[in-house]
Design a protein around this motif. Structure first.
Motif, PDB file in Angstrom:
ATOM      1  N   ARG A 265       0.832  -1.204   0.000  1.00 16.43           N
ATOM      2  CA  ARG A 265       0.000   0.000   0.000  1.00 16.43           C
ATOM      3  C   ARG A 265       0.871   1.261   0.000  1.00 16.43           C
ATOM      4  O   ARG A 265       0.647   2.196  -0.782  1.00 16.43           O
ATOM      5  CB  ARG A 265      -0.915   0.020   1.222  1.00 16.43           C
ATOM      6  CG  ARG A 265      -1.816   1.264   1.288  1.00 16.43           C
ATOM      7  CD  ARG A 265      -2.349   1.495   2.691  1.00 16.43           C
ATOM      8  NE  ARG A 265      -3.113   0.361   3.189  1.00 16.43           N
ATOM      9  CZ  ARG A 265      -4.390   0.150   2.907  1.00 16.43           C
ATOM     10  NH1 ARG A 265      -5.038   1.000   2.124  1.00 16.43           N
ATOM     11  NH2 ARG A 265      -5.010  -0.895   3.404  1.00 16.43           N
ATOM     12  N   GLN A 266       1.871   1.259   0.866  1.00 10.75           N
ATOM     13  CA  GLN A 266       2.725   2.433   0.977  1.00 10.75           C
ATOM     14  C   GLN A 266       3.578   2.644  -0.265  1.00 10.75           C
ATOM     15  O   GLN A 266       3.791   3.784  -0.695  1.00 10.75           O
ATOM     16  CB  GLN A 266       3.614   2.301   2.224  1.00 10.75           C
ATOM     17  CG  GLN A 266       2.842   2.310   3.528  1.00 10.75           C
ATOM     18  CD  GLN A 266       3.730   2.114   4.735  1.00 10.75           C
ATOM     19  OE1 GLN A 266       4.962   2.139   4.632  1.00 10.75           O
ATOM     20  NE2 GLN A 266       3.130   1.886   5.901  1.00 10.75           N
ATOM     21  N   ARG A 267       4.054   1.557  -0.858  1.00 12.83           N
ATOM     22  CA  ARG A 267       4.919   1.663  -2.033  1.00 12.83           C
ATOM     23  C   ARG A 267       4.208   2.335  -3.196  1.00 12.83           C
ATOM     24  O   ARG A 267       4.824   3.088  -3.959  1.00 12.83           O
ATOM     25  CB  ARG A 267       5.407   0.266  -2.432  1.00 12.83           C
ATOM     26  CG  ARG A 267       6.467   0.277  -3.528  1.00 12.83           C
ATOM     27  CD  ARG A 267       7.208  -1.040  -3.612  1.00 12.83           C
ATOM     28  NE  ARG A 267       6.403  -2.136  -4.087  1.00 12.83           N
ATOM     29  CZ  ARG A 267       5.994  -3.170  -3.361  1.00 12.83           C
ATOM     30  NH1 ARG A 267       6.305  -3.212  -2.066  1.00 12.83           N
ATOM     31  NH2 ARG A 267       5.269  -4.147  -3.884  1.00 12.83           N
ATOM     32  N   PHE A 268       2.902   2.084  -3.334  1.00 15.05           N
ATOM     33  CA  PHE A 268       2.157   2.636  -4.465  1.00 15.05           C
ATOM     34  C   PHE A 268       1.169   3.728  -4.045  1.00 15.05           C
ATOM     35  O   PHE A 268       0.350   4.152  -4.858  1.00 15.05           O
ATOM     36  CB  PHE A 268       1.419   1.515  -5.200  1.00 15.05           C
ATOM     37  CG  PHE A 268       2.329   0.604  -5.970  1.00 15.05           C
ATOM     38  CD1 PHE A 268       2.844   0.991  -7.199  1.00 15.05           C
ATOM     39  CD2 PHE A 268       2.699  -0.630  -5.459  1.00 15.05           C
ATOM     40  CE1 PHE A 268       3.687   0.155  -7.912  1.00 15.05           C
ATOM     41  CE2 PHE A 268       3.542  -1.472  -6.164  1.00 15.05           C
ATOM     42  CZ  PHE A 268       4.043  -1.073  -7.394  1.00 15.05           C
ATOM     43  N   ASN A 269       1.240   4.141  -2.768  1.00 15.78           N
ATOM     44  CA  ASN A 269       0.342   5.190  -2.266  1.00 15.78           C
ATOM     45  C   ASN A 269      -1.123   4.873  -2.540  1.00 15.78           C
ATOM     46  O   ASN A 269      -1.909   5.735  -2.959  1.00 15.78           O
ATOM     47  CB  ASN A 269       0.709   6.551  -2.878  1.00 15.78           C
ATOM     48  CG  ASN A 269       2.110   6.997  -2.525  1.00 15.78           C
ATOM     49  OD1 ASN A 269       2.498   6.941  -1.354  1.00 15.78           O
ATOM     50  ND2 ASN A 269       2.879   7.418  -3.510  1.00 15.78           N
ATOM     51  N   LEU A 270      -1.503   3.638  -2.312  1.00 16.14           N
ATOM     52  CA  LEU A 270      -2.872   3.211  -2.583  1.00 16.14           C
ATOM     53  C   LEU A 270      -3.835   3.806  -1.557  1.00 16.14           C
ATOM     54  O   LEU A 270      -3.562   3.786  -0.350  1.00 16.14           O
ATOM     55  CB  LEU A 270      -2.962   1.691  -2.552  1.00 16.14           C
ATOM     56  CG  LEU A 270      -2.247   0.972  -3.711  1.00 16.14           C
ATOM     57  CD1 LEU A 270      -2.105  -0.508  -3.414  1.00 16.14           C
ATOM     58  CD2 LEU A 270      -3.012   1.190  -5.004  1.00 16.14           C
ATOM     59  N   THR A 271      -4.955   4.322  -2.039  1.00 18.17           N
ATOM     60  CA  THR A 271      -5.947   4.930  -1.151  1.00 18.17           C
ATOM     61  C   THR A 271      -7.213   4.095  -1.034  1.00 18.17           C
ATOM     62  O   THR A 271      -8.021   4.340  -0.138  1.00 18.17           O
ATOM     63  CB  THR A 271      -6.324   6.330  -1.671  1.00 18.17           C
ATOM     64  OG1 THR A 271      -6.802   6.227  -3.012  1.00 18.17           O
ATOM     65  CG2 THR A 271      -5.114   7.258  -1.635  1.00 18.17           C
ATOM     66  N   LEU A 272      -7.418   3.136  -1.920  1.00 17.75           N
ATOM     67  CA  LEU A 272      -8.611   2.297  -1.814  1.00 17.75           C
ATOM     68  C   LEU A 272      -8.434   1.272  -0.700  1.00 17.75           C
ATOM     69  O   LEU A 272      -7.301   0.899  -0.357  1.00 17.75           O
ATOM     70  CB  LEU A 272      -8.909   1.603  -3.135  1.00 17.75           C
ATOM     71  CG  LEU A 272      -8.112   0.337  -3.522  1.00 17.75           C
ATOM     72  CD1 LEU A 272      -8.748  -0.358  -4.694  1.00 17.75           C
ATOM     73  CD2 LEU A 272      -6.653   0.638  -3.803  1.00 17.75           C
ATOM     74  N   PRO A 273      -9.517   0.784  -0.094  1.00 18.03           N
ATOM     75  CA  PRO A 273      -9.399  -0.282   0.912  1.00 18.03           C
ATOM     76  C   PRO A 273      -8.800  -1.542   0.282  1.00 18.03           C
ATOM     77  O   PRO A 273      -9.070  -1.849  -0.884  1.00 18.03           O
ATOM     78  CB  PRO A 273     -10.850  -0.520   1.357  1.00 18.03           C
ATOM     79  CG  PRO A 273     -11.612   0.677   0.907  1.00 18.03           C
ATOM     80  CD  PRO A 273     -10.917   1.208  -0.295  1.00 18.03           C
TER      81      PRO A 273
END
Length: 311
Positions: A265-273
């Motif tokens: 999640r952090q590596r790609f800055n994902l904002t979706l659950p």
């Protein structure tokens, strides 16, 4: 020596890692006078009868006498205890090296298993699949067909008897034929984790808003996931710009555990659950075999569309 084996010495040199340690941390004794044969394997595939342990026994005797096999298991979904148990069932598949952080796979450009790399001294002289290795060593079509037939016979015997040398209750299973759900299919009974970590059916989750499921793999970026970085960047943009629908990322559990989700999640800055797909249940329910992959679910859990385009 066969012509194929003789030609191993004529390819362009590539540097090789000179030292190995097995999964226990013990140094591997390298027999420098022999061809070093790196066998990239997967212990779970071996348990399931899809490894190369039997096929290697049918390679030319001259090759086996002049080569040293070193088995390499990627550091994916395995523990030291599991490797220790495995070598108890398959003592011939040693030395067994645990490839930490995929260092050997990356250095050799290997993204599949079984896969074979041969070195003569410090020069890499062959790299390829099992079939490519057999052809390289000059095996005829007849020999190959006989080996395949023998493999099938061995599998049939294993299906009808418990083999004492094999792991308990690891009988080879026949693949289950499953129809891929298409547009119009009612998927409402499938259970997913909501943002609060509780299980809810797709029918309940989509009672008010449609839902886009995006199937993801934490191994991105790697060569066997072409374009995954661009697709994830596009996904982030869509999540921010489409409040009229829900988004949920389904993270592949094959080869990794739930601890891989947050760094991903952090590596790609994902904002979706994101939900971790324990035991691959959601991937299997939708018959998904690629990532990133999107499935749109309409109101009341009806499948609207599916495909590898993020939209």
């Amino acid at each position: 020596m066969k012509a194929g084996l003789m030609s191993l010495l004529l390819l362009a040199p590539v540097a090789v890692q000179a030292e190995f340690t097995d999964f226990r941390g013990e140094p591997v004794v390298i027999e420098n006078e022999k061809i070093r044969h790196l066998v990239f394997t997967d212990i779970w595939a071996v348990y399931d009868g899809r490894g190369d342990e039997q096929l290697l026994e049918r390679l030319p005797a001259s090759f086996r006498q002049q080569s040293q096999q070193i088995w390499i298991q990627p550091q994916l979904n395995v523990t030291t205890a599991q490797l220790q148990e495995f070598t108890g069932y398959y003592p011939q598949l040693q030395p067994l090296v645990l490839d930490k952080e995929f260092r050997l796979m990356r250095s050799e450009g290997v993204w599949e298993s079984p896969y074979h790399v041969l070195y003569q001294g410090e020069q890499r002289v062959f790299s390829g699949s099992t079939d490519e290795l057999r052809r390289y060593l000059g095996l005829t079509v007849t020999e190959k067909m006989e080996a395949v037939a023998a493999d099938k016979a061995s599998d049939n015997e294993a299906d009808n008897a418990v083999v004492s040398a094999g792991p308990p209750q690891r009988k080879k299973q026949q693949p289950v034929q499953q129809k891929k759900p298409q547009a119009g299919a009612d998927m409402g009974d499938i259970m997913l984790l909501n943002t609060g970590g509780r299980e809810q059916s797709l029918k309940i989750l989509t009672a008010e808003k449609p839902l886009s499921l995006v199937f993801l793999d934490t191994l991105c970026p790697m060569p066997h996931f072409p374009g995954c970085e661009d697709k994830i960047a596009q996904l982030n943009q869509l999540v921010a710009s489409t409040p009229e629908r829900q988004w949920l990322g389904v993270v592949n559990s094959y080869y990794v555990n739930a601890e891989a989700v947050e760094p991903f999640r952090q590596r790609f800055n994902l904002t979706l659950p994101l939900m971790f797909d324990h035991e691959h249940k959601v991937f299997d329910a939708f018959d998904v075999h690629a990532t990133p992959y999107q499935i749109d679910i309409g109101i009341d859990g009806v499948l609207k569309s599916r495909g590898d385009q993020i939209h």
